[in-house]
Design a protein around this motif. Structure first.
Motif, PDB file in Angstrom:
ATOM      1  N   UNK A  11       0.813  -1.209   0.000  1.00 57.97           N
ATOM      2  CA  UNK A  11       0.000   0.000   0.000  1.00 57.97           C
ATOM      3  C   UNK A  11       0.849   1.262   0.000  1.00 57.97           C
ATOM      4  N   UNK A  12       2.181   1.130  -0.070  1.00 60.02           N
ATOM      5  CA  UNK A  12       3.060   2.282   0.040  1.00 60.02           C
ATOM      6  C   UNK A  12       3.665   2.604  -1.320  1.00 60.02           C
ATOM      7  N   UNK A  13       3.224   3.668  -1.999  1.00 57.08           N
ATOM      8  CA  UNK A  13       3.769   3.988  -3.320  1.00 57.08           C
ATOM      9  C   UNK A  13       5.142   4.635  -3.205  1.00 57.08           C
ATOM     10  N   UNK A  14       5.948   4.488  -4.245  1.00 59.79           N
ATOM     11  CA  UNK A  14       7.211   5.211  -4.328  1.00 59.79           C
ATOM     12  C   UNK A  14       6.917   6.703  -4.440  1.00 59.79           C
ATOM     13  N   UNK A  15       7.779   7.526  -3.845  1.00 56.25           N
ATOM     14  CA  UNK A  15       7.641   8.970  -3.915  1.00 56.25           C
ATOM     15  C   UNK A  15       8.926   9.563  -4.461  1.00 56.25           C
ATOM     16  N   UNK A  16       8.818  10.629  -5.247  1.00 56.48           N
ATOM     17  CA  UNK A  16       9.992  11.309  -5.771  1.00 56.48           C
ATOM     18  C   UNK A  16       9.946  12.775  -5.386  1.00 56.48           C
ATOM     19  N   UNK A  17      11.123  13.331  -5.029  1.00 62.04           N
ATOM     20  CA  UNK A  17      11.221  14.748  -4.679  1.00 62.04           C
ATOM     21  C   UNK A  17      12.680  15.179  -4.789  1.00 62.04           C
ATOM     22  N   UNK A  18      12.911  16.329  -5.390  1.00 63.35           N
ATOM     23  CA  UNK A  18      14.228  16.965  -5.447  1.00 63.35           C
ATOM     24  C   UNK A  18      15.352  16.003  -5.844  1.00 63.35           C
ATOM     25  N   UNK A  19      15.090  15.114  -6.803  1.00 58.82           N
ATOM     26  CA  UNK A  19      16.105  14.182  -7.259  1.00 58.82           C
ATOM     27  C   UNK A  19      16.219  12.916  -6.433  1.00 58.82           C
ATOM     28  N   UNK A  20      15.420  12.784  -5.373  1.00 64.46           N
ATOM     29  CA  UNK A  20      15.415  11.594  -4.530  1.00 64.46           C
ATOM     30  C   UNK A  20      14.210  10.722  -4.871  1.00 64.46           C
ATOM     31  N   UNK A  21      14.371   9.425  -4.669  1.00 61.16           N
ATOM     32  CA  UNK A  21      13.251   8.490  -4.739  1.00 61.16           C
ATOM     33  C   UNK A  21      13.155   7.796  -3.384  1.00 61.16           C
ATOM     34  N   UNK A  22      11.973   7.832  -2.805  1.00 68.26           N
ATOM     35  CA  UNK A  22      11.766   7.256  -1.472  1.00 68.26           C
ATOM     36  C   UNK A  22      10.836   6.060  -1.600  1.00 68.26           C
ATOM     37  N   UNK A  23      11.313   4.910  -1.128  1.00 62.85           N
ATOM     38  CA  UNK A  23      10.530   3.679  -1.131  1.00 62.85           C
ATOM     39  C   UNK A  23      10.148   3.359   0.314  1.00 62.85           C
ATOM     40  N   UNK A  24       8.973   3.807   0.791  1.00 65.58           N
ATOM     41  CA  UNK A  24       8.609   3.569   2.187  1.00 65.58           C
ATOM     42  C   UNK A  24       8.369   2.103   2.506  1.00 65.58           C
TER      43      UNK A  24
END
Length: 443
Positions: A11-24
């Motif tokens: 249920x946790x989507x990947x997020x992208x911000x300021x050149x980062x990718x966050x995989x919760x």
């Protein structure tokens, strides 16, 4: 209470911000070739901050969201914040900001990453996998577009709310949908998300509004039950009127009324539908009725509108707490600039000029009030507060500006025909300006 790091990984989507990718789901933060694995609690803190990107989140709110009822020391949170900043590298301090005695803020905006589906090997016609493929495609499509819609709504949601929105449809419903019916459902939600994205950017707000309208209308054509699309289209028409950008105010009001009615019919208790109806009633100067719908809608922007309506009715005292609460909750909202000017006017009307002076100086985001008009209000506030040196300097500066710009009708005077509002505006704003020699203003 649902704790962020207890949510199911899928249920946790990947997020992208300021050149980062966050995989919760994995607790991994990636930038280019560098991958940093975060502890579970640190992962949950970062997820919560990104879900509230652009807002100051208090330490208490973070402790509650991540640790729930478990008693922990402040050092536990401080350690997580330090770990996030180390993972962010040189930009850690600028991206994750500390606001003294208030909390923390992620100074960025994040968006879900919708991965492309992996290509599947050819299947023999009539195989079991081939029979199940339409339902699988529907599930992937719905999860992907719900993620986009959540992004279009803004990230002012809790992690639990964000993740709860991205869930599989009921299996029984899947069995009832034929493969040929899948595309309109997915396309409508894609267009809704694209319409919301079209309203972001650096262009003037009315330009962005007009760019978004065809997308909302097309979404509604594909799925007439999509209440949010009808509500968003209704907001376009009411906002064009509010920003004095309507080419046909009467037609815009008729369209706004029609679309708000469609939104209410599709989803009577939805916040967006209720707020759209409230916006129409406000445009019709049916203020008391509008307040009822805004109260039921219950979002920060709706609380701000309740405050504005109290002000337009001439009750500046009642307006103050609503406007303050909305600005505290959503200081970076796209309409925060308007809220701040209205708050300043309410302060002027209630004898608080010294506090009002700032509200006209630096409003956040878009503002329907021109700079010259806001500076005139600041001039009144400074003079009424006894800050005469500042008032004289501003007065001299204003008199060097284009008199035509300064003499045009004040928008704040035209927003309400209520006698109580106009009387208080004249007493708090116009009369002081006229005493300072600005005779042409507001005539």
């Amino acid at each position: 209470m649902v704790i962020a790091d207890q949510l199911p990984p899928h249920h946790l989507p990947l997020l992208t911000f300021e050149g980062f990718t966050f995989d919760p789901a994995r607790g991994v933060l990636t930038a280019e070739a560098r991958e940093v694995v975060l502890r579970p609690k640190t992962t949950a803190v970062l997820a919560h901050l990104l879900a509230h990107a652009g807002q100051v989140v208090s330490r208490d709110a973070l402790l509650t969201a991540v640790w729930g009822d478990v008693a922990v020391t402040d050092d536990s949170l401080t350690q997580c914040i330090s770990e996030i900043r180390r993972a962010l590298g040189p930009s850690g301090t600028s991206l994750l900001r500390t606001h003294a005695r208030r909390g923390y803020m992620m100074a960025t905006r994040s968006r879900p990453v919708v991965p492309a589906a992996n290509p599947a090997p050819p299947l023999a016609p009539g195989s079991a996998a081939d029979v199940l493929k339409p339902a699988s495609n529907l599930l992937r499509s719905r999860l992907a577009w719900v993620a986009l819609v959540v992004a279009g709504c803004g990230l002012g949601l809790s992690v639990a709310a964000l993740m709860g929105a991205v869930r599989a449809p009921d299996p029984a419903a899947l069995d009832m949908v034929a493969p040929g019916d899948l595309s309109p459902w997915a396309q409508a939600r894609q267009l809704l998300a694209e319409g919301r994205l079209a309203q972001q950017g650096a262009e003037p707000f009315p330009v962005r509004l007009r760019a978004s309208l065809p997308l909302f209308i097309r979404a509604l054509e594909l799925d007439p039950s999509l209440a949010d699309a009808a509500a968003e289209a209704s907001f376009v028409h009411t906002n064009l009127r509010s920003y004095n950008a309507s080419q046909d105010p009467a037609q815009d009001l008729r369209e706004a009324e029609r679309l708000a009615a469609l939104a209410l019919a599709a989803k009577p208790d939805a916040s967006m539908a209720l707020a759209a109806q409230a916006a129409v009633l406000r445009q019709q100067s049916r203020f008391a009725e509008a307040i009822v719908f805004y109260e039921r809608a219950g979002r920060p922007v709706d609380r701000a509108n309740i405050g504005i309506i109290h002000l337009l009715l001439g009750d500046a005292e009642a307006a103050l707490p609503w406007l303050r609460a909305a600005l505290q909750e959503r200081p970076l909202h796209e309409f925060a600039g308007n809220w701040q000017v209205y708050l300043g006017l309410a302060k002027l009307m209630t004898g608080q000029p010294d506090q009002a002076a700032y509200d006209f100086l630096a409003p956040n985001g878009d503002s329907r009030f021109p700079l010259e008009e806001r500076l005139l209000y600041r001039l009144v506030a400074l003079h009424s507060a006894g800050r005469f040196a500042e008032a004289e300097a501003l007065n001299a500066d204003l008199r060097q500006r284009d008199r035509a710009l300064l003499a045009r009708p004040l928008r704040a005077l035209s927003v309400s025909d209520e006698a109580a509002y106009r009387a208080r505006f004249a007493s708090a704003v116009l009369e002081p300006l006229h005493r300072m020699g600005w005779d042409e203003v507001g005539r």
